[in-house]
Structure formats: C-alpha cells, structure tokens
Design a protein around this motif. Structure first.
Motif, PDB file in Angstrom:
ATOM      1  N   LEU A   1       3.105 -24.655   0.434  1.00 62.36           N
ATOM      2  CA  LEU A   1       3.085 -23.412   1.212  1.00 62.36           C
ATOM      3  C   LEU A   1       3.261 -22.207   0.299  1.00 62.36           C
ATOM      4  O   LEU A   1       2.539 -21.211   0.423  1.00 62.36           O
ATOM      5  CB  LEU A   1       4.178 -23.443   2.274  1.00 62.36           C
ATOM      6  N   VAL A   2       4.204 -22.289  -0.636  1.00 63.13           N
ATOM      7  CA  VAL A   2       4.438 -21.184  -1.561  1.00 63.13           C
ATOM      8  C   VAL A   2       3.190 -20.926  -2.408  1.00 63.13           C
ATOM      9  O   VAL A   2       2.746 -19.775  -2.560  1.00 63.13           O
ATOM     10  CB  VAL A   2       5.650 -21.481  -2.465  1.00 63.13           C
ATOM     11  N   ALA A   3       2.616 -21.999  -2.970  1.00 65.52           N
ATOM     12  CA  ALA A   3       1.412 -21.843  -3.790  1.00 65.52           C
ATOM     13  C   ALA A   3       0.270 -21.269  -2.962  1.00 65.52           C
ATOM     14  O   ALA A   3      -0.475 -20.386  -3.429  1.00 65.52           O
ATOM     15  CB  ALA A   3       1.009 -23.180  -4.392  1.00 65.52           C
ATOM     16  N   GLY A   4       0.128 -21.756  -1.729  1.00 63.95           N
ATOM     17  CA  GLY A   4      -0.934 -21.262  -0.858  1.00 63.95           C
ATOM     18  C   GLY A   4      -0.750 -19.804  -0.493  1.00 63.95           C
ATOM     19  O   GLY A   4      -1.718 -19.034  -0.440  1.00 63.95           O
ATOM     20  N   MET A   5       0.500 -19.397  -0.257  1.00 63.68           N
ATOM     21  CA  MET A   5       0.763 -18.005   0.101  1.00 63.68           C
ATOM     22  C   MET A   5       0.512 -17.076  -1.082  1.00 63.68           C
ATOM     23  O   MET A   5      -0.006 -15.968  -0.909  1.00 63.68           O
ATOM     24  CB  MET A   5       2.198 -17.860   0.604  1.00 63.68           C
ATOM     25  N   PHE A   6       0.869 -17.516  -2.286  1.00 68.83           N
ATOM     26  CA  PHE A   6       0.571 -16.698  -3.470  1.00 68.83           C
ATOM     27  C   PHE A   6      -0.936 -16.557  -3.664  1.00 68.83           C
ATOM     28  O   PHE A   6      -1.435 -15.478  -4.018  1.00 68.83           O
ATOM     29  CB  PHE A   6       1.200 -17.317  -4.725  1.00 68.83           C
ATOM     30  N   PHE A   7      -1.676 -17.644  -3.433  1.00 64.31           N
ATOM     31  CA  PHE A   7      -3.130 -17.574  -3.570  1.00 64.31           C
ATOM     32  C   PHE A   7      -3.732 -16.662  -2.504  1.00 64.31           C
ATOM     33  O   PHE A   7      -4.613 -15.848  -2.791  1.00 64.31           O
ATOM     34  CB  PHE A   7      -3.739 -18.974  -3.460  1.00 64.31           C
ATOM     35  N   LEU A   8      -3.238 -16.779  -1.267  1.00 69.92           N
ATOM     36  CA  LEU A   8      -3.704 -15.897  -0.191  1.00 69.92           C
ATOM     37  C   LEU A   8      -3.396 -14.444  -0.512  1.00 69.92           C
ATOM     38  O   LEU A   8      -4.233 -13.555  -0.285  1.00 69.92           O
ATOM     39  CB  LEU A   8      -3.043 -16.303   1.126  1.00 69.92           C
ATOM     40  N   ALA A   9      -2.207 -14.195  -1.047  1.00 68.80           N
ATOM     41  CA  ALA A   9      -1.843 -12.822  -1.421  1.00 68.80           C
ATOM     42  C   ALA A   9      -2.780 -12.283  -2.485  1.00 68.80           C
ATOM     43  O   ALA A   9      -3.200 -11.121  -2.432  1.00 68.80           O
ATOM     44  CB  ALA A   9      -0.400 -12.788  -1.915  1.00 68.80           C
ATOM     45  N   SER A  10      -3.139 -13.124  -3.462  1.00 68.31           N
ATOM     46  CA  SER A  10      -4.049 -12.695  -4.520  1.00 68.31           C
ATOM     47  C   SER A  10      -5.405 -12.282  -3.964  1.00 68.31           C
ATOM     48  O   SER A  10      -5.924 -11.210  -4.276  1.00 68.31           O
ATOM     49  CB  SER A  10      -4.233 -13.835  -5.534  1.00 68.31           C
ATOM     50  N   VAL A  11      -5.961 -13.125  -3.114  1.00 72.72           N
ATOM     51  CA  VAL A  11      -7.291 -12.842  -2.544  1.00 72.72           C
ATOM     52  C   VAL A  11      -7.241 -11.620  -1.635  1.00 72.72           C
ATOM     53  O   VAL A  11      -8.080 -10.706  -1.729  1.00 72.72           O
ATOM     54  CB  VAL A  11      -7.816 -14.060  -1.784  1.00 72.72           C
ATOM     55  N   ALA A  12      -6.250 -11.576  -0.734  1.00 71.06           N
ATOM     56  CA  ALA A  12      -6.187 -10.499   0.256  1.00 71.06           C
ATOM     57  C   ALA A  12      -5.901  -9.150  -0.402  1.00 71.06           C
ATOM     58  O   ALA A  12      -6.511  -8.132  -0.038  1.00 71.06           O
ATOM     59  CB  ALA A  12      -5.126 -10.816   1.299  1.00 71.06           C
ATOM     60  N   LEU A  13      -4.988  -9.116  -1.365  1.00 72.24           N
ATOM     61  CA  LEU A  13      -4.699  -7.846  -2.042  1.00 72.24           C
ATOM     62  C   LEU A  13      -5.912  -7.347  -2.822  1.00 72.24           C
ATOM     63  O   LEU A  13      -6.175  -6.138  -2.864  1.00 72.24           O
ATOM     64  CB  LEU A  13      -3.510  -8.013  -2.985  1.00 72.24           C
ATOM     65  N   THR A  14      -6.655  -8.269  -3.437  1.00 69.82           N
ATOM     66  CA  THR A  14      -7.866  -7.864  -4.151  1.00 69.82           C
ATOM     67  C   THR A  14      -8.888  -7.271  -3.190  1.00 69.82           C
ATOM     68  O   THR A  14      -9.529  -6.254  -3.492  1.00 69.82           O
ATOM     69  CB  THR A  14      -8.478  -9.070  -4.892  1.00 69.82           C
ATOM     70  N   LEU A  15      -9.035  -7.888  -2.024  1.00 69.36           N
ATOM     71  CA  LEU A  15      -9.957  -7.354  -1.017  1.00 69.36           C
ATOM     72  C   LEU A  15      -9.466  -6.022  -0.448  1.00 69.36           C
ATOM     73  O   LEU A  15     -10.266  -5.241   0.082  1.00 69.36           O
ATOM     74  CB  LEU A  15     -10.128  -8.360   0.123  1.00 69.36           C
ATOM     75  N   GLY A  16      -8.163  -5.759  -0.568  1.00 68.56           N
ATOM     76  CA  GLY A  16      -7.619  -4.508  -0.056  1.00 68.56           C
ATOM     77  C   GLY A  16      -7.724  -3.334  -1.010  1.00 68.56           C
ATOM     78  O   GLY A  16      -7.394  -2.201  -0.635  1.00 68.56           O
ATOM     79  N   MET A  17      -8.192  -3.570  -2.234  1.00 73.28           N
ATOM     80  CA  MET A  17      -8.305  -2.486  -3.206  1.00 73.28           C
ATOM     81  C   MET A  17      -9.202  -1.335  -2.740  1.00 73.28           C
ATOM     82  O   MET A  17      -8.876  -0.169  -2.962  1.00 73.28           O
ATOM     83  CB  MET A  17      -8.808  -3.014  -4.549  1.00 73.28           C
ATOM     84  N   PRO A  18     -10.362  -1.602  -2.075  1.00 71.10           N
ATOM     85  CA  PRO A  18     -11.180  -0.470  -1.590  1.00 71.10           C
ATOM     86  C   PRO A  18     -10.434   0.444  -0.629  1.00 71.10           C
ATOM     87  O   PRO A  18     -10.643   1.660  -0.641  1.00 71.10           O
ATOM     88  CB  PRO A  18     -12.365  -1.159  -0.904  1.00 71.10           C
ATOM     89  N   ALA A  19      -9.545  -0.129   0.190  1.00 64.59           N
ATOM     90  CA  ALA A  19      -8.770   0.700   1.120  1.00 64.59           C
ATOM     91  C   ALA A  19      -7.839   1.636   0.355  1.00 64.59           C
ATOM     92  O   ALA A  19      -7.645   2.797   0.737  1.00 64.59           O
ATOM     93  CB  ALA A  19      -7.971  -0.190   2.076  1.00 64.59           C
ATOM     94  N   ILE A  20      -7.263   1.146  -0.740  1.00 67.34           N
ATOM     95  CA  ILE A  20      -6.397   1.999  -1.557  1.00 67.34           C
ATOM     96  C   ILE A  20      -7.209   3.120  -2.193  1.00 67.34           C
ATOM     97  O   ILE A  20      -6.753   4.268  -2.277  1.00 67.34           O
ATOM     98  CB  ILE A  20      -5.684   1.160  -2.632  1.00 67.34           C
ATOM     99  N   LEU A  21      -8.418   2.810  -2.635  1.00 69.89           N
ATOM    100  CA  LEU A  21      -9.258   3.823  -3.285  1.00 69.89           C
ATOM    101  C   LEU A  21      -9.539   5.001  -2.358  1.00 69.89           C
ATOM    102  O   LEU A  21      -9.659   6.139  -2.819  1.00 69.89           O
ATOM    103  CB  LEU A  21     -10.571   3.200  -3.745  1.00 69.89           C
ATOM    104  N   THR A  22      -9.671   4.745  -1.062  1.00 67.86           N
ATOM    105  CA  THR A  22      -9.957   5.820  -0.126  1.00 67.86           C
ATOM    106  C   THR A  22      -8.783   6.791   0.011  1.00 67.86           C
ATOM    107  O   THR A  22      -8.959   7.909   0.492  1.00 67.86           O
ATOM    108  CB  THR A  22     -10.293   5.264   1.267  1.00 67.86           C
ATOM    109  N   LEU A  23      -7.587   6.366  -0.421  1.00 67.55           N
ATOM    110  CA  LEU A  23      -6.407   7.213  -0.303  1.00 67.55           C
ATOM    111  C   LEU A  23      -6.134   8.015  -1.563  1.00 67.55           C
ATOM    112  O   LEU A  23      -5.259   8.885  -1.560  1.00 67.55           O
ATOM    113  CB  LEU A  23      -5.172   6.350   0.014  1.00 67.55           C
ATOM    114  N   LEU A  24      -6.850   7.734  -2.635  1.00 67.79           N
ATOM    115  CA  LEU A  24      -6.585   8.391  -3.903  1.00 67.79           C
ATOM    116  C   LEU A  24      -7.382   9.676  -4.027  1.00 67.79           C
ATOM    117  O   LEU A  24      -8.379   9.881  -3.333  1.00 67.79           O
ATOM    118  CB  LEU A  24      -6.891   7.436  -5.052  1.00 67.79           C
ATOM    119  N   ASP A  25      -6.953  10.521  -4.927  1.00 63.93           N
ATOM    120  CA  ASP A  25      -7.520  11.862  -5.072  1.00 63.93           C
ATOM    121  C   ASP A  25      -8.930  11.788  -5.647  1.00 63.93           C
ATOM    122  O   ASP A  25      -9.131  11.325  -6.776  1.00 63.93           O
ATOM    123  CB  ASP A  25      -6.620  12.691  -5.991  1.00 63.93           C
ATOM    124  N   ALA A  26      -9.899  12.237  -4.856  1.00 64.25           N
ATOM    125  CA  ALA A  26     -11.295  12.211  -5.311  1.00 64.25           C
ATOM    126  C   ALA A  26     -11.548  13.211  -6.423  1.00 64.25           C
ATOM    127  O   ALA A  26     -12.524  13.079  -7.173  1.00 64.25           O
ATOM    128  CB  ALA A  26     -12.238  12.488  -4.132  1.00 64.25           C
TER     129      ALA A  26
END
Length: 209
Positions: free
Chosen positions: A50-75
C-alpha cells in the motif's frame, strides 16, 4: 470536440498531494537498519504494498498536476515558473523510483536475502546516496521555487506558498525530532497543493463562464 484538461490536472494535483501524505504517514518510522528489518519482517505485505502503491500514485498524479500549477504562476516571468515546475517534476518522478525501492526491499526481506549489516552498507554506498539525496533535493528545491514564484504571482492566498516554505524549513529539523513527529510535516505541502488545485480550478471556471 475540445477536451478541457485543466480540471483533470487540478484534480490530479489534489489526489497526488493526498496520496503523498497517506504514504508518508503509513511508512513505519525507524531509527536503525535493524529496526527497519524487524518491522519489514513483522508487517504484513499489504501495508508495504500500500505504501509503495501510494508513493507511485503520488508520483504520477503530482506530475499530471504540474500544468495546473503553471496556470497560477506569473506569465510576465515565465522562466522562474518553468524552472520551478521542472525541478519539482524531477522530484515527483523520483518518488516513483522510491516506491520501487520499497517494493524491492520488502521482496528481499521476504526472501531472507537481507541483513542489517548489508542494509547499512547499501545506504552508505555513494551511488545510492546520489540518487536518493538528489531526489530529495529536487523535491524540496522545487517546493521552494514554486513558493517563491507564487509569492511573486499573487494568484493564490498567501498561506499556500507559506506552507510550502514551512515544509522546506522543516528539512534541517527532521533529524532533531522523533520520526513520528517529522512524518506529519508532509501535511504542509499536502494542504498547499490541494489549495493550488482548488484555486486553479476556480480560476478556470470563472474564466470559462
């Protein structure tokens, strides 16, 4: 048909941050290699998987969330934002490697192929240390740069980057407090990234309306 990707990216950011905190809180806190081996042999496989799976899920999901962070940064200053996201993405991808290490470590314990002395030698190996501490450095440095970029952009409430800065500040203190207490520090970036995901989605809905 146009696919609106931003809500999915924002949701992935929140999910990844949540998975990261769950994985960190479920990871057994140990102070020695012998204790780590004892816990690994006593704990059921389900918890380690479960721990290994959650770390892997966190890696994938956070990487997919990077575009959302970019929209909040100063253009107006895209270099800082792009650099911050790129560095943090390296840390997120490295989390997947850490998940694999945990799974492999448990497999070695199950096969009685690992002893405390060997584990000590592995953790002191310089090649292993470079990858491990390089991943940790990228994760924390990415957090720091994202916090600075958000403070300059002023697109999120001030408490969001302040939580990221607070988490970075806990790094030198992690060796001075009990492991159980230090593990709760991961809740700081979890709340911050959740706030970023919610803010990015809210701004998108306002723009779309």
């Amino acid at each position: 048909m146009r696919i609106d990707w931003l809500p999915f990216s924002a949701s992935a950011l929140v999910a990844g941050a949540t998975a990261l905190s769950v994985a960190a809180l479920l990871t057994p806190a140990t102070e020695s290699s012998a204790e780590a081996l004892r816990l690994a042999s006593e704990q059921r496989d389900a918890r380690w998987l479960l721990v290994a799976g959650m770390f892997f899920l966190a890696s994938v999901a956070l990487t997919l969330g990077m575009p959302a962070i970019l929209t909040l940064l100063d253009a107006r200053n895209p270099r800082l934002g792009l650099t911050a996201v790129a560095v943090f993405a390296v840390g997120c991808i490295g989390t997947a490697g850490y998940a694999m290490i945990l799974a492999f470590y448990k497999a070695l314990v199950n096969a009685d192929a690992l002893v405390a002395e060997v584990l000590d030698q592995l953790t002191r190996d310089w090649t292993f240390a470079i990858f491990l501490y390089g991943w940790i450095a990228a994760f924390y440095l990415g957090e720091l740069l994202i916090a600075i970029a958000l403070l300059r952009a002023r697109t999120v409430p001030r408490w969001v980057p302040m939580l990221l800065l607070a988490h970075v500040a806990t790094l030198p203190l992690s060796q001075l407090v009990p492991a159980d207490v230090a593990s709760f520090a991961v809740l700081l970036p979890t709340i911050a990234f959740a706030g970023m995901g919610i803010e990015a989605n809210s701004r998108h809905l306002v723009t779309a309306a």
